[in-house]
Design a protein around this motif. Structure first.
Motif, PDB file in Angstrom:
ATOM      1  N   LEU A   1      18.357 -30.887  24.237  1.00 53.58           N
ATOM      2  CA  LEU A   1      19.142 -30.145  25.375  1.00 53.58           C
ATOM      3  C   LEU A   1      19.207 -31.575  26.375  1.00 53.58           C
ATOM      4  O   LEU A   1      19.989 -31.849  26.577  1.00 53.58           O
ATOM      5  N   THR A   2      17.955 -32.014  26.379  1.00 52.84           N
ATOM      6  CA  THR A   2      18.121 -33.626  26.965  1.00 52.84           C
ATOM      7  C   THR A   2      20.065 -34.320  26.802  1.00 52.84           C
ATOM      8  O   THR A   2      20.433 -34.949  27.511  1.00 52.84           O
ATOM      9  N   LEU A   3      19.799 -34.918  25.384  1.00 49.08           N
ATOM     10  CA  LEU A   3      20.704 -35.478  24.701  1.00 49.08           C
ATOM     11  C   LEU A   3      22.579 -34.555  24.691  1.00 49.08           C
ATOM     12  O   LEU A   3      23.232 -35.430  24.853  1.00 49.08           O
ATOM     13  N   LEU A   4      22.378 -33.641  24.126  1.00 47.12           N
ATOM     14  CA  LEU A   4      23.451 -33.077  24.161  1.00 47.12           C
ATOM     15  C   LEU A   4      24.007 -31.508  24.930  1.00 47.12           C
ATOM     16  O   LEU A   4      25.675 -31.373  24.934  1.00 47.12           O
ATOM     17  N   ASP A   5      23.407 -31.575  25.930  1.00 41.08           N
ATOM     18  CA  ASP A   5      23.511 -30.854  26.825  1.00 41.08           C
ATOM     19  C   ASP A   5      24.709 -29.297  27.140  1.00 41.08           C
ATOM     20  O   ASP A   5      25.465 -29.331  26.956  1.00 41.08           O
ATOM     21  N   PRO A   6      23.561 -28.867  25.480  1.00 42.51           N
ATOM     22  CA  PRO A   6      24.830 -27.528  24.593  1.00 42.51           C
ATOM     23  C   PRO A   6      25.022 -26.390  26.292  1.00 42.51           C
ATOM     24  O   PRO A   6      23.679 -25.923  27.112  1.00 42.51           O
TER      25      PRO A   6
END
Length: 330
Positions: A258-263
Motif C-alpha cells: 500500500l505504501t508503494l502503490l496506493d491502490p
C-alpha cells in the motif's frame, strides 16, 4: 457470432472458453448464479489436463491441439472462426514478445507460444499473459475491482503473487516481474524461500504455508488451510495462533504494498480467501492497525473464482481486436 479463444493454462489442468466479442453475459448454465454485469459471454467452456508428466514439449502440443479444437468447435457451431486468442500461463512470461520464458511446474524454457499458437490457428492475433496478472485483469475490469482506477489483486494459493491494475490495464514491469508481493521479506532471517531469500511473505501467509503450519500444530499431516479455518471458527486456540500469525504476516506485506502503490481497492483471492470473514475481519483490522499516513483501501474478496484466468485471457484477446474494453469508472 463473433468470438475469441481464451485459454488458462495451469500446472495440472487447462480451462478454456469461446468468448463473445459483442455480447455480455454468460451462456445459460443450469444451477450456477448469473454472471456479473459486463462479463463477456462464455459461449462454450471446456477443460483438460496439461499432460505435464509427458514433458514440456507434450504440454505445448496439448495447448496447441486444444486451441485448434476450440477453433473448430467455433466454426461448426457459430459458422465462423475465432478472431483472436488469449492465453494465460504460469511462471515467467515475456508478454511483449509472446514468450513463455520459464515455468518450473511445466518444465519449459523460452517457448515462443504466441507464434506457435498463431500458426496453429491460421494466423489470427494471439495475446500471451501471466496467469496471475491475467486473472487480475479480469477482477479489475469486471470483478471485485470494477470501477476502481487503481487496484491490487493478491491471490493466496500455493504461493502469493500480485497484479497491479492502473486504469484497466495490469502493469507488467520493465522485465515482467511486477507484482511479486509474495517475495517481500516480512520476517528477516525467517524460513528460507526457493527464491533465495529468507522470511518471504509467501512462506507465512500462503494457503500452502498455513496448511503446513496447521498440520504441524495439530499433529495431523493431512490437515490443510481449510481445516485450520474451520478450527478457528470453532475456537481452537492452536488454530487461532496459526491463523493470526499468517494474518499478521499478510498485513505486514500488504501495508508495504500500500505504501508503494496506493491502490483504491485491494482484492484478495485464492484458496485462503475462501475462508470468508474468518480471514477478512482480522485482516482488515490488522491492516488498519498498521497504516499511519497511508490511505486505507477497500479490502474485498475476489469475485470471479477460478474463472478469472479464462475471462482475463478472453479480455486480452478482445483487446487485440480494438474493441472497447470495460474500463473503470472514474
Amino acid at each position: 457470432m463473433r468470438h475469441v479463444i481464451a485459454l488458462d493454462v495451469g500446472g495440472t489442468g487447462m480451462k478454456a472458453a469461446l468468448v463473445g466479442v459483442d455480447d455480455e453475459g454468460s451462456a445459460d448454465r443450469p444451477g450456477e448464479p448469473p454472471p456479473l454485469p459486463g462479463t463477456p459471454a462464455l459461449l462454450h467452456q471446456a477443460r483438460r489436463a496439461t499432460g505435464r508428466e509427458r514433458g514440456p514439449d507434450a504440454v505445448v502440443e496439448e495447448i496447441l491441439d486444444f486451441a485448434a479444437e476450440l477453433r473448430a468447435h467455433g466454426e461448426e457451431r457459430f459458422g465462423e472462426s475465432a478472431l483472436a486468442a488469449g492465453v494465460a500461463v504460469p511462471g515467467i512470461v515475456d508478454a511483449r514478445n509472446g514468450i513463455a520464458v520459464y515455468a518450473a511446474n511445466l518444465g519449459w524454457h523460452d517457448v515462443p507460444l504466441r507464434r506457435l499458437l498463431g500458426e496453429r490457428l491460421g494466423g489470427v492475433p494471439v495475446a500471451l499473459g501471466h496467469d496471475v496478472r491475467t486473472g487480475g485483469l479480469a477482477e479489475g475490469r469486471i470483478g471485485a475491482g470494477r470501477g476502481a482506477d487503481r487496484f491490487l489483486f493478491v491471490p493466496l494459493g500455493t504461493g502469493i503473487a500480485g497484479a497491479i491494475g492502473i486504469d484497466g490495464v495490469v502493469e507488467e514491469g520493465a522485465h515482467g516481474f511486477a507484482g511479486e508481493i509474495g517475495h517481500i521479506v516480512v520476517r528477516p532471517g525467517g524460513s528460507p524461500c526457493p527464491c533465495g531469500q529468507r522470511g518471504c511473505l509467501e512462506r507465512f501467509a500462503s494457503a500452502a504455508a498455513v496448511s503446513q503450519a496447521w498440520a504441524e500444530a495439530s499433529g495431523d499431516p493431512g490437515a490443510d488451510a481449510a481445516d485450520c479455518a474451520e478450527a478457528v471458527e470453532s475456537g481452537d486456540p492452536k488454530a487461532r495462533a496459526v491463523w493470526q500469525e499468517a494474518v499478521d504476516a499478510l498485513a505486514d506485506g500488504l501495508v508495504t504494498a500500500l505504501t508503494l502503490l496506493d491502490p483504491r481497492t485491494l482484492i484478495i483471492g485464492g484458496g485462503l480467501a475462501e475462508a470468508g470473514e474468518t480471514l477478512f475481519t482480522p485482516l482488515r483490522a490488522a491492516v488498519e492497525r498498521r497504516v499511519t499516513f497511508q490511505k486505507l483501501p477497500s479490502i474485498v474478496p475476489a469475485a470471479l473464482g477460478d474463472t478469472a484466468g479464462c475471462l482475463g485471457a478472453g479480455l486480452l484477446a478482445r483487446d487485440l481486436l480494438n474493441t472497447t474494453p470495460t474500463t473503470p469508472r472514474r
